[in-house]
Design a protein around this motif. Structure first.
Motif, PDB file in Angstrom:
ATOM      1  N   UNK A  94       0.789  -1.236   0.000  1.00  0.00           N
ATOM      2  CA  UNK A  94       0.000   0.000   0.000  1.00  0.00           C
ATOM      3  C   UNK A  94       0.826   1.295   0.000  1.00  0.00           C
ATOM      4  N   UNK A  95       2.058   1.247   0.463  1.00  0.00           N
ATOM      5  CA  UNK A  95       2.876   2.466   0.501  1.00  0.00           C
ATOM      6  C   UNK A  95       3.576   2.753  -0.826  1.00  0.00           C
ATOM      7  N   UNK A  96       3.577   1.790  -1.732  1.00  0.00           N
ATOM      8  CA  UNK A  96       4.263   1.965  -3.009  1.00  0.00           C
ATOM      9  C   UNK A  96       3.533   2.987  -3.868  1.00  0.00           C
ATOM     10  N   UNK A  97       4.291   3.834  -4.531  1.00  0.00           N
ATOM     11  CA  UNK A  97       3.707   4.822  -5.438  1.00  0.00           C
ATOM     12  C   UNK A  97       3.488   4.199  -6.804  1.00  0.00           C
ATOM     13  N   UNK A  98       2.587   4.811  -7.585  1.00  0.00           N
ATOM     14  CA  UNK A  98       2.233   4.286  -8.903  1.00  0.00           C
ATOM     15  C   UNK A  98       2.294   5.396  -9.936  1.00  0.00           C
ATOM     16  N   UNK A  99       2.904   5.073 -11.084  1.00  0.00           N
ATOM     17  CA  UNK A  99       2.876   5.975 -12.231  1.00  0.00           C
ATOM     18  C   UNK A  99       2.526   5.153 -13.464  1.00  0.00           C
TER      19      UNK A  99
ATOM     20  N   UNK B 172       0.169   8.898 -10.736  1.00  0.00           N
ATOM     21  CA  UNK B 172       0.553   9.875 -11.765  1.00  0.00           C
ATOM     22  C   UNK B 172       0.349   9.219 -13.123  1.00  0.00           C
ATOM     23  N   UNK B 173       0.128  10.051 -14.139  1.00  0.00           N
ATOM     24  CA  UNK B 173      -0.025   9.544 -15.497  1.00  0.00           C
ATOM     25  C   UNK B 173       0.888  10.348 -16.415  1.00  0.00           C
ATOM     26  N   UNK B 174       1.693   9.629 -17.188  1.00  0.00           N
ATOM     27  CA  UNK B 174       2.558  10.256 -18.181  1.00  0.00           C
ATOM     28  C   UNK B 174       2.127   9.717 -19.536  1.00  0.00           C
ATOM     29  N   UNK B 175       1.631  10.602 -20.395  1.00  0.00           N
ATOM     30  CA  UNK B 175       1.105  10.176 -21.690  1.00  0.00           C
ATOM     31  C   UNK B 175       2.209  10.057 -22.729  1.00  0.00           C
ATOM     32  N   UNK B 176       2.149   8.971 -23.502  1.00  0.00           N
ATOM     33  CA  UNK B 176       3.075   8.777 -24.620  1.00  0.00           C
ATOM     34  C   UNK B 176       2.603   9.639 -25.774  1.00  0.00           C
ATOM     35  N   UNK B 177       3.489  10.147 -26.595  1.00  0.00           N
ATOM     36  CA  UNK B 177       4.943  10.069 -26.463  1.00  0.00           C
ATOM     37  C   UNK B 177       5.452  11.086 -25.437  1.00  0.00           C
ATOM     38  N   UNK B 178       6.530  10.758 -24.786  1.00  0.00           N
ATOM     39  CA  UNK B 178       7.164  11.679 -23.853  1.00  0.00           C
ATOM     40  C   UNK B 178       8.672  11.561 -24.019  1.00  0.00           C
ATOM     41  N   UNK B 179       9.378  12.567 -23.571  1.00  0.00           N
ATOM     42  CA  UNK B 179      10.833  12.553 -23.619  1.00  0.00           C
ATOM     43  C   UNK B 179      11.333  11.889 -22.337  1.00  0.00           C
ATOM     44  N   UNK B 180      12.424  11.174 -22.423  1.00  0.00           N
ATOM     45  CA  UNK B 180      12.981  10.524 -21.236  1.00  0.00           C
ATOM     46  C   UNK B 180      13.227  11.512 -20.110  1.00  0.00           C
ATOM     47  N   UNK B 181      13.622  12.705 -20.461  1.00  0.00           N
ATOM     48  CA  UNK B 181      13.861  13.744 -19.460  1.00  0.00           C
ATOM     49  C   UNK B 181      12.590  14.007 -18.651  1.00  0.00           C
ATOM     50  N   UNK B 182      11.430  13.985 -19.331  1.00  0.00           N
ATOM     51  CA  UNK B 182      10.146  14.197 -18.640  1.00  0.00           C
ATOM     52  C   UNK B 182       9.845  13.062 -17.664  1.00  0.00           C
TER      53      UNK B 182
END
Length: 124
Positions: A72-77, A97-107
């Motif tokens: 339960x303490x683990x974060x999710x992206x 958190x949600x990171x939408x493709x396409x994204x840069x590795x830096x992001x």
């Protein structure tokens, strides 16, 4: 060291993401599907589950729901090209958190750094 469990069914994307996170100082364990991630979650401790949403056998949302029971303490992206469709209905953990493709590795590295308040995004 912050430990990340990466679940991504696309081989080249999985290798690309794992390499970038590893270079940024994270310990990454990568699997090709959600069903491969579950036994690892039961045996080991991870700080972050970084998962694609659309995968065969078990999607990322179901994986995150099961992971929330195990750790339960683990974060999710979530990393996905289908964020708007896949996250409808509040099935995902509210703090994910949600990171939408396409994204840069830096992001990606910046978002992970932000989750753990790490200031090291250099080298990506």
């Amino acid at each position: 060291m912050i430990r990340i469990l990466l679940a991504e069914d696309d081989d080249s994307m999985r290798e690309y993401l794992a390499r970038a996170l590893d270079r940024s100082g994270y310990a990454v364990t990568a699997v090709d599907r959600g069903t491969a991630a579950l036994p690892l979650l039961e045996r080991e401790t991870f700080d972050l589950l970084l998962t694609d949403i659309v995968m065969p056998e078990m999607d990322g949302i179901e994986l995150a729901q099961r992971a929330a029971v195990i750790a339960p303490a683990m974060r999710v992206m979530f990393i996905t090209g289908f964020a708007a469709v896949a996250l409808k209905g509040g099935a995902a953990p509210p703090t994910a958190k949600v990171l939408s493709k396409p994204f840069h590795l830096r992001d990606l590295v910046m978002e992970v750094d932000r989750m753990f308040e790490v200031g090291n995004a250099a080298g990506v």
